[in-house]
Design a protein around this motif. Structure first.
Motif, mmCIF file in Angstrom:
data_model
loop_
_atom_site.group_PDB
_atom_site.id
_atom_site.type_symbol
_atom_site.label_atom_id
_atom_site.label_comp_id
_atom_site.label_asym_id
_atom_site.label_seq_id
_atom_site.Cartn_x
_atom_site.Cartn_y
_atom_site.Cartn_z
ATOM 1 N N THR A 257 -1.455 19.802 -46.959
ATOM 2 C CA THR A 257 -2.437 20.868 -46.736
ATOM 3 C C THR A 257 -2.210 21.988 -47.742
ATOM 4 O O THR A 257 -1.070 22.436 -47.915
ATOM 5 C CB THR A 257 -2.320 21.443 -45.311
ATOM 6 N N ASP A 259 -1.945 25.768 -49.230
ATOM 7 C CA ASP A 259 -1.543 27.018 -48.591
ATOM 8 C C ASP A 259 -2.618 28.079 -48.788
ATOM 9 O O ASP A 259 -3.715 27.792 -49.287
ATOM 10 C CB ASP A 259 -0.187 27.494 -49.119
ATOM 11 N N GLU A 260 -2.320 29.326 -48.399
ATOM 12 C CA GLU A 260 -3.321 30.390 -48.466
ATOM 13 C C GLU A 260 -3.739 30.714 -49.897
ATOM 14 O O GLU A 260 -4.810 31.269 -50.129
ATOM 15 C CB GLU A 260 -2.790 31.677 -47.801
ATOM 16 N N GLN A 261 -2.907 30.387 -50.871
ATOM 17 C CA GLN A 261 -3.250 30.631 -52.284
ATOM 18 C C GLN A 261 -3.919 29.413 -52.920
ATOM 19 O O GLN A 261 -4.015 29.316 -54.143
ATOM 20 C CB GLN A 261 -1.994 30.994 -53.084
#
Length: 606
Positions: A257, A259-261
């Motif tokens: 998955t 990440d936020e970046q």
């Protein structure tokens, strides 16, 4: 038998499924249809948004044989990661032998089960059902799609399990079978990216390898595993991967998955531990391009880790200092066509008035009927107005046209040279339609002695050729008995002491439902825009994949009397066509607009 076949048209029981969406859970299911109340149409595949998942229900207690078969078929259309619910309809022996990953058979509609009677009625301890349908396609174990046709007929056998007295399936065909609507809901086409081998393309260029993955079952991890497994069989002959043989996800890796970046970390096994920095960059680039095809705005960076968890390398979208990052169609400045004075002219996206190209081809020294512009836009090839001669000239001021590089001896204009095409190597392709000597020819670097291309498996006369930017796939319109069909062939080059041999190998029909394909152009890494007619139908323009599948989404808006069409591999560029209205252009999100009333043979570089 006749009575049993008549039952095939009856409505099946409502699907027993769980629909899971945002903020709500809906459970629906019943063993049979009610025998009273209003009649209502029930869709076999509910319309769903991207955040809805479908799960089947296990067999009901004391379910009868037909209900078991129907429940199993419904379970195949669900989002169970490993078909766990479908397996509950099988006996222990069938569980050991059934492999859903063998293939996926796509039918026009969901398979219809009916009792197969062979001389006597089934006994009380076993039933046999025949599954029937009309085939559309087959997706093999590598997830590669191939169009198919004809009747589908397979048999499932049920027995009553002694310990539980419950009916279960003990014999069944390998793989998964489902209707087209369920396939379109469950699966998504993704381009895996590899590199063309140096022997085939001169230098490493990227090549798309389309596959279908289950869109709601951990697709990111599926896509990474598919990429690591290497090119599909059809492409493997001319493509290579930078991942060392045996490279796989590190043992214990569950779900990948970002990440936020929008960074994805991919842990690999020991096979990748000793790769060089440059090779690691190519590996990461393959992953980035592949994942961006699935989620264009969701991946900005890929980091590769070795077997110990240490970083091997990382690759970002904006790293364009490597050949791996160069995308076909980028940097295109102009659209080109032949104007009413038979000159090669060009038009930029922001212009409404075309201008002649620099050099003899734009000055009308030779009247032209078609042309092709090299991918670097430094040269162009033009076919004379009568189709008998092919010229190559630089697109620079004073660029001289010189002597023709090829002549055709065909008796009439339609029996002479086709529109030429430049590949990613800088080689020039053209077909000579002379009935006495029909040939497909390639000129290395657009000059020198033409080399005749071997065309094994093509039956008919080549009416058009377009070679992809990767140089290893060619789209060809082939005519036989008045029918024109579109094929994709693999370009193979072999060199020995006697010279180089170029062949078109293993051609595949990609528009089997069209009986007359009149024009086509590459319109993406693995997509073409095609103009053709279905049997008895009217002319239509559509997008097709190189594997013969049709992607969901709108087709180009209708256009009358299309004779030629051009698209860029950069999908943001407009379509350009020669139609009854002249040269027309279709920008994304807009309608067709006329550029000039007189003109023909529109092309983009390539």
């Amino acid at each position: 038998m006749g009575a049993d076949r008549a039952k095939r048209g009856r409505r099946r029981p409502v699907r027993a499924t769980a629909y899971v969406g945002i903020g709500a859970v809906l459970l629906a299911g019943c063993a049979s249809m009610p025998d009273s109340g209003d009649m209502r149409d029930v869709e076999s595949t509910p319309r769903q948004d991207a955040q809805v998942r479908v799960f089947a229900l296990p067999p009901a207690e004391d379910a009868q044989p037909l209900e078991i078969v129907q429940g199993f078929l419904e379970a195949l259309t669900s989002d169970d990661p490993n078909y766990e619910t479908a397996r509950k309809y099988l006996t222990g022996g069938a569980l050991k032998t059934w492999d859903p990953g063998t293939s996926t058979t796509v039918l026009v509609e969901a398979p219809t089960p009916f009792t197969k009677v062979t001389g006597s009625e089934p006994d009380s301890t076993s039933y046999r059902y025949e599954l029937t349908g009309e085939k559309v396609a087959r997706v093999d174990g590598q997830h590669a799609y191939t169009p198919a046709s004809g009747e589908y007929e397979e048999t499932v056998h049920l027995t009553k399990v002694k310990d539980t007295e419950q009916w279960r399936i003990d014999k069944l065909p390998q793989g998964v079978m489902l209707g087209r609507s369920d396939f379109e809901r469950n699966y998504k086409s993704i381009n895996k990216y590899y590199f063309t081998s140096a022997a085939q393309s001169g230098e490493a260029g990227r090549v798309a390898d389309p596959v279908y993955v289950r869109s709601q079952v951990d697709p990111v991890t599926q896509i990474v595993r598919d990429l690591l497994n290497g090119p599909t069989r059809w492409l493997n002959w001319v493509a290579r991967t930078s991942f060392p043989s045996g490279t796989a996800l590190r043992k214990g890796t569950a779900q990948l998955t970002p990440d936020e970046q929008n960074k994805l970390v991919v842990p690999l096994n020991a096979k990748a531990d000793r790769v060089s920095a440059s090779r690691c960059q190519e590996m990461a680039a393959q992953l980035l391009f592949t994942l961006q095809d699935y989620m264009p705005n969701g991946i900005d960076e890929v980091e590769l880790q070795g077997s110990t968890g240490a970083q091997l390398c990382a690759f970002r979208e904006d790293e364009t200092d490597t050949d791996a990052a160069n995308r076909p169609g980028k940097g295109i400045e102009y659209e080109y066509f032949i104007d009413g004075e038979h000159r090669l002219v060009r038009l930029s996206a922001g212009e409404s008035t075309p201008t002649p190209v620099p050099g003899d081809l734009g000055e009308g020294v030779k009247q032209l009927r078609s042309a092709a512009v090299s991918r670097d836009q430094e040269r162009a090839a033009g076919v004379s107005a009568d189709g008998s001669e092919l010229y190559v000239a630089p697109l620079t001021s004073g660029g001289a046209i010189g002597e023709p590089v090829l002549r055709s001896a065909g008796a009439t204009a339609k029996d002479r040279l086709t529109t030429p095409s430049w590949d990613g190597r800088g080689d020039l392709w053209v077909a000579d339609r002379d009935p006495k000597k029909p040939r497909l020819l390639v000129l290395a670097d657009g000059k020198g002695e033409p080399l005749e291309v071997r065309t094994t498996g093509l039956d008919g006369r080549i009416e058009a050729v377009r070679v992809a930017a990767d140089g290893v796939r060619a789209a060809l319109i082939v005519e036989k008995d008045g029918k024109r069909s579109l094929f994709i062939g693999r370009v193979e080059r072999d060199a020995d002491a006697d010279g180089t041999t170029v062949s078109i190998v293993d051609p595949r029909s990609v528009t089997p439902d069209l009986e007359d394909v009149s024009a086509m152009s590459w319109a993406g890494d693995s997509r073409l825009v095609v103009v053709g007619r279905e049997p008895g139908g009217v002319q239509q323009t559509r997008y097709v994949q190189v594997d013969g599948s049709t992607l969901p989404g709108p087709a180009p808006s209708a256009l009358t009397g299309v004779e030629e069409i051009a698209a860029s591999e950069d999908e943001s560029q407009p379509l350009v066509a020669h139609s009854a209205d002249g040269i027309v252009r279709l920008a994304p999100g807009e309608q067709w607009q006329t550029v000039v009333k007189e003109g023909s043979a529109p092309v983009y570089p390539g």
